[in-house]
Each structure stands twice: as C-alpha cells, then as structure tokens.
Design a protein around this motif. Structure first.
Motif, PDB file in Angstrom:
ATOM      1  N   HIS A 145       0.796  -1.195  -0.022  1.00 29.80           N
ATOM      2  CA  HIS A 145       0.152   0.204   0.017  1.00 29.80           C
ATOM      3  C   HIS A 145       0.838   1.425  -0.027  1.00 29.80           C
ATOM      4  N   THR A 149      -5.697  10.352  -1.109  1.00 30.37           N
ATOM      5  CA  THR A 149      -6.139   9.620  -0.233  1.00 30.37           C
ATOM      6  C   THR A 149      -6.358   8.239  -0.841  1.00 30.37           C
ATOM      7  N   ASP A 150      -6.888   7.066  -0.083  1.00 26.45           N
ATOM      8  CA  ASP A 150      -6.563   5.746  -0.720  1.00 26.45           C
ATOM      9  C   ASP A 150      -7.602   5.447  -1.978  1.00 26.45           C
ATOM     10  N   GLY A 172      -8.284  15.484   8.932  1.00 27.23           N
ATOM     11  CA  GLY A 172      -7.477  16.256   7.901  1.00 27.23           C
ATOM     12  C   GLY A 172      -8.196  17.268   7.248  1.00 27.23           C
ATOM     13  N   HIS A 218       1.076   4.415  -2.880  1.00 22.75           N
ATOM     14  CA  HIS A 218       0.862   5.820  -2.787  1.00 22.75           C
ATOM     15  C   HIS A 218       2.140   6.504  -3.354  1.00 22.75           C
ATOM     16  N   SER A 227       0.679   9.756   5.369  1.00 22.25           N
ATOM     17  CA  SER A 227      -0.819   9.123   5.475  1.00 22.25           C
ATOM     18  C   SER A 227      -1.354   9.103   6.882  1.00 22.25           C
ATOM     19  N   GLY A 228      -2.327   8.390   6.834  1.00 21.04           N
ATOM     20  CA  GLY A 228      -2.895   8.431   8.244  1.00 21.04           C
ATOM     21  C   GLY A 228      -2.014   7.555   9.339  1.00 21.04           C
ATOM     22  N   GLY A 229      -1.458   6.816   8.518  1.00 20.27           N
ATOM     23  CA  GLY A 229      -0.388   5.516   9.265  1.00 20.27           C
ATOM     24  C   GLY A 229       1.113   5.671   9.281  1.00 20.27           C
ATOM     25  N   ASP A 258      -5.489  14.178  12.908  1.00 20.20           N
ATOM     26  CA  ASP A 258      -6.718  13.668  13.050  1.00 20.20           C
ATOM     27  C   ASP A 258      -6.915  13.929  14.801  1.00 20.20           C
ATOM     28  N   GLY A 305      -0.776  12.526   9.520  1.00 21.44           N
ATOM     29  CA  GLY A 305      -2.119  12.536   9.629  1.00 21.44           C
ATOM     30  C   GLY A 305      -2.805  12.136  10.841  1.00 21.44           C
ATOM     31  N   ASP A 321      -8.137  21.459   7.374  1.00 16.26           N
ATOM     32  CA  ASP A 321      -7.879  22.213   6.062  1.00 16.26           C
ATOM     33  C   ASP A 321      -8.690  23.191   5.811  1.00 16.26           C
ATOM     34  N   ALA A 361      -3.109  15.911   0.378  1.00 15.51           N
ATOM     35  CA  ALA A 361      -4.081  16.687  -0.172  1.00 15.51           C
ATOM     36  C   ALA A 361      -4.092  18.012   0.543  1.00 15.51           C
ATOM     37  N   ASN A 362      -3.514  18.292   1.617  1.00 13.21           N
ATOM     38  CA  ASN A 362      -3.589  19.444   2.388  1.00 13.21           C
ATOM     39  C   ASN A 362      -3.104  20.542   1.821  1.00 13.21           C
ATOM     40  N   GLY A 395      -2.652  10.648   1.944  1.00 10.69           N
ATOM     41  CA  GLY A 395      -3.752  11.345   2.631  1.00 10.69           C
ATOM     42  C   GLY A 395      -3.512  12.596   2.744  1.00 10.69           C
ATOM     43  N   VAL A 396      -2.352  12.920   3.352  1.00  8.43           N
ATOM     44  CA  VAL A 396      -2.245  14.336   3.771  1.00  8.43           C
ATOM     45  C   VAL A 396      -1.536  15.066   2.882  1.00  8.43           C
TER      46      VAL A 396
HETATM   47  O1  KG4 Z   1      -3.428   7.736   2.682  1.00  5.92           O
HETATM   48  P1  KG4 Z   1      -4.695   7.731   3.483  1.00  5.92           P
HETATM   49  O2  KG4 Z   1      -6.006   8.148   2.667  1.00  5.92           O
HETATM   50  O3  KG4 Z   1      -5.056   6.425   4.507  1.00  5.92           O
HETATM   51  C1  KG4 Z   1      -4.020   5.905   4.878  1.00  5.92           C
HETATM   52  O4  KG4 Z   1      -3.213   5.176   4.205  1.00  5.92           O
HETATM   53  O5  KG4 Z   1      -3.575   6.118   6.007  1.00  5.92           O
HETATM   54  O6  KG4 Z   1      -4.513   8.980   4.615  1.00  5.92           O
HETATM   55  C2  KG4 Z   1      -5.620   9.282   5.430  1.00  5.92           C
HETATM   56  C3  KG4 Z   1      -5.104  10.597   6.256  1.00  5.92           C
HETATM   57  C4  KG4 Z   1      -6.212  10.980   7.368  1.00  5.92           C
HETATM   58  O7  KG4 Z   1      -5.092  11.030   8.538  1.00  5.92           O
HETATM   59  C5  KG4 Z   1      -6.581  12.284   6.974  1.00  5.92           C
HETATM   60  O8  KG4 Z   1      -6.951  13.139   8.079  1.00  5.92           O
HETATM   61  C6  KG4 Z   1      -5.728  12.772   6.196  1.00  5.92           C
HETATM   62  O9  KG4 Z   1      -4.983  11.467   5.354  1.00  5.92           O
HETATM   63  N1  KG4 Z   1      -6.084  13.782   5.092  1.00  5.92           N
HETATM   64  C7  KG4 Z   1      -5.795  15.210   5.034  1.00  5.92           C
HETATM   65  C8  KG4 Z   1      -6.319  15.814   4.343  1.00  5.92           C
HETATM   66  N2  KG4 Z   1      -7.064  14.840   3.711  1.00  5.92           N
HETATM   67  C9  KG4 Z   1      -6.967  13.685   4.137  1.00  5.92           C
HETATM   68  N3  KG4 Z   1      -4.797  15.662   6.073  1.00  5.92           N
HETATM   69  C10 KG4 Z   1      -4.649  16.989   5.755  1.00  5.92           C
HETATM   70  N4  KG4 Z   1      -5.392  17.869   4.925  1.00  5.92           N
HETATM   71  C11 KG4 Z   1      -6.107  17.198   4.071  1.00  5.92           C
HETATM   72  N5  KG4 Z   1      -7.054  17.770   3.119  1.00  5.92           N
END
Ligand code: KG4
Ligand code: ZN
Length: 335
Positions: free
Chosen positions: A110, A305-306, A183, A114, A139-141, A170, A166, A187, A277-278, A274-275
């Motif tokens: 995964h 994001t995923d 996130g 990314h 990412s979130g993790g 969160d 992330g 944002d 996207a910020n 995911g982050v």
């Molecule tokens: O990559 P992802 O979709 O899932 C994982 O593999 O973890 O990342 C999810 C993370 C979450 O913590 C979410 O809050 C964050 O990405 N995220 C953001 C934004 N969009 C998603 N963080 C900051 N700004 C954003 N616009």
C-alpha cells in the motif's frame, strides 16, 4: 498492451481501478460514511462495508473502463499494510477473481502504491517524475522521506518515531471536537485562520526522522490552560487554532524534506498519501520548489487518499518484471 484490474481495501475505502499499461481507464471508490459517528475507523464495520461494496465497485470499474472481463491480463491487490479484516475482503476477492478468470495475481504494498501514484497517466502526455526522486509519504498511518532510484528501489531516509502526520492532524481535530476524519476539516477551517496566531514547538529529532506525539500533548495542555480561563475558547478561535497547528505540522514536514533534498542533491521532489491533499502543504512545497528550482510533483486530489488507481500502477510495474503472486499469500497488517 497490459490491462490490469486493481483492488484496494486496506482501510475504510473500497476501490477498484482498471489500467491499460500506465494509462488509467477507471477508478471507482466507495467511501465508508459509517465511521464518522464513531470518530474513527471501526475495523469490524469496515470489513463488513468492504464486503457489501466490493462487487458493485469492481463491476463499476470494469463498466466505466469499457472493457470486457476477458480483457483483464492480471489482478493487482493491496496485500498490506492495513486492517486485517479489511485486507481479507480485497485479497480473497482478488484470489477468487484470479481463479475465475484464470489470470495471475500481483500483490501490492500500500505504501509503495501511494508513492507510485505519481506514475499514473490520465492522458498520453501526463508528465511523470524522473529518477532519482524524493518523496514525502504522509498518510494516516505513515510518515516517511523516501529516496527513489527506480520504481521499486525506495530507500527510507527518515520516518516518524511515533505518530504519523495524518494521525497528529486527526488527533488535533478530535481534541477540538471537529469531527472525523480531521485532516480535511482542519484544512478547510484553516483557510479563514491566521497560521501565526499561536506557536507550538516541534521537537528536535536527529536526521530526517519525525516525532508528532509531543505536539499533541503540548496542544492539549495549551488548550486546557486557555479553556480554564475562557470555556468557549475553541469555538471563538477555531480557525486560528487549525491554521496554527496545521502550519506547525507542515513546516516540520517540509524542513526535513528540504534538508534531505539539499543533502542528496535530488531536485525531483514529490509528496504522496492522504495528507498530501492538504492545501497548506501543497502551496508551501510548491513555493519551496520554486526557490530551489526543484521539479515538484503534487498528486491529484483523488490520488492522495486511498484509491485503487495507485495499486494498479504499482501492479503494472511489478507485472512487467514478472512478479506475480501465489494464490496462498495471506495479507499482512504491518509494513
Ligand atoms: O492515505 P490515507 O487515505 O490513508 C492511509 O493510508 O492512512 O490517509 C488518510 C489521512 C487521514 O489522517 C486524513 O485526515 C488525512 O489523510 N487527510 C488530510 C487531508 N485529507 C486527508 N490531512 C490534511 N489535509 C487534508 N486535506
Ligand atoms: Zn493510504
């Protein structure tokens, strides 16, 4: 010509995509709303929702791509890391489909997916990065600075020693009771706020590593003190609080990336996960790239994001190398 069907089910998004070589034909995502009311992903509910979504999502991806099932040459799937129950749905589905269509399987990591999302082409002349390349995976993790010498030669230069970026965002949103996932909410609220309104210290960590757990604690103590004086402090200063904590995290992330770029001399710099996207991270990286004459790659929002498109591109490159997977492979939960 190679047609790949890819499946992603590692966390709370069920996604399927079809690629013809590195060209994306379709990318379908069913996001799971069920977790919002719990303020986080509930693994049991995630697996159940994947089970409900997987067949319609795969059908839609194939239909939107305008291909026949028989045109599929290989099936890519996320093997890990992620939530076990969630992964099991995608992995089992991919295996069953591989048997039914008599096609090979390609397992995908995964995190690599990314990073490789930058190589998805939506048109024939979509620009893709050249190697060597630096990628900040947020990412979130996970939070890592990677040096890529080729698609699968990824050296981890630094990473978080505790929370992921992330996760930190969160958690800040959770402390302020803003909703989940935090996130995108932080944002959005930050757009109206002053990023210099409050200062939060980031720790001094060796090399290119990160640490975010202390930031969460100092944010918590800061709010506790303010709330003692003014019970509606958060309500009145929400935008400034969001903008300040976001700015702190982004600056910390970028300061290490900048140092890594200077030390390695690599001028192709990307972000993923995911982050990425910020909006603050994106605009500050772009500005930093202009200052240093880097070529900066920001993934399109739908590839941050995923999603299964990134799994498909990773599977395509692996398939080209002849790396197919055995039908007996179990998912893995950790990287
Ligand atoms: O990559 P992802 O979709 O899932 C994982 O593999 O973890 O990342 C999810 C993370 C979450 O913590 C979410 O809050 C964050 O990405 N995220 C953001 C934004 N969009 C998603 N963080 C900051 N700004 C954003 N616009
Ligand atoms: Zn992810």
């Amino acid at each position: 010509m190679t047609t790949i069907l890819a499946i992603e089910s590692s966390c709370d998004d069920t996604s399927a995509a079809v690629l013809c070589n590195d060209r994306l034909l379709s990318n379908t995502i069913a996001s799971q709303k069920v977790h919002e009311q719990y303020g986080g992903v509930v693994p049991e509910l995630a697996s159940r929702a994947h089970q409900q979504n997987i067949i319609p999502v795969v059908d839609a991806a194939i239909a939107n791509a305008g291909i026949a099932r028989s045109a599929i040459d290989a099936i890519g799937f996320t093997r890990g890391p992620g939530l076990l129950g969630s992964l099991m749905v995608g992995v089992s589905f991919a295996k069953a489909l591989a048997i039914a269509l008599d096609r090979p399987l390609v397992e995908v990591n995964h995190l690599q997916a990314h990073v490789l999302s930058h190589f998805i082409r939506e048109t024939d002349n979509s620009p893709v990065p050249q190697f060597p390349m630096l990628c900040l995976l947020v990412s979130g993790g996970h939070t890592q600075i990677l040096l890529l010498r080729s698609h699968f030669d990824m050296e981890v230069l630094g990473q978080t020693i505790d929370d992921a970026a992330g996760e930190a965002i969160d958690k800040a949103a959770k402390i302020m009771d803003l909703g989940y996932p935090g996130g995108p909410i932080i944002d959005r609220l930050s757009q109206e706020g002053n990023p210099d309104a409050y200062r939060f210290a980031t720790p001094h960590i060796e090399g290119y590593d990160y640490s975010f757990s202390g930031l969460k604690t100092s944010f918590l103590y800061f709010l506790r003190d303010r709330l003692a004086e003014q019970p509606d402090f958060i309500e009145h200063h929400k935008a400034d609080l969001c903008a300040s904590i976001q700015s702190t995290i982004v600056n910390f992330l970028l300061s290490k990336l900048e140092r890594a770029a200077k030390a390695t001399g690599v001028r192709t710099v990307a972000i993923a996960g995911g982050v990425s996207a910020n909006s603050c991270l994106r605009s500050r990286l772009e500005a930093m790239g202009q200052r240093h004459h880097w070529q900066v790659f920001l993934p399109k929002k739908q590839f941050c994001t995923d999603n299964a498109a990134m799994v498909g591109i990773a599977a395509y490159f692996k398939f080209l190398r002849g790396e197919t997977a055995d039908l007996s492979l179990p998912p893995y939960t950790r990287s």
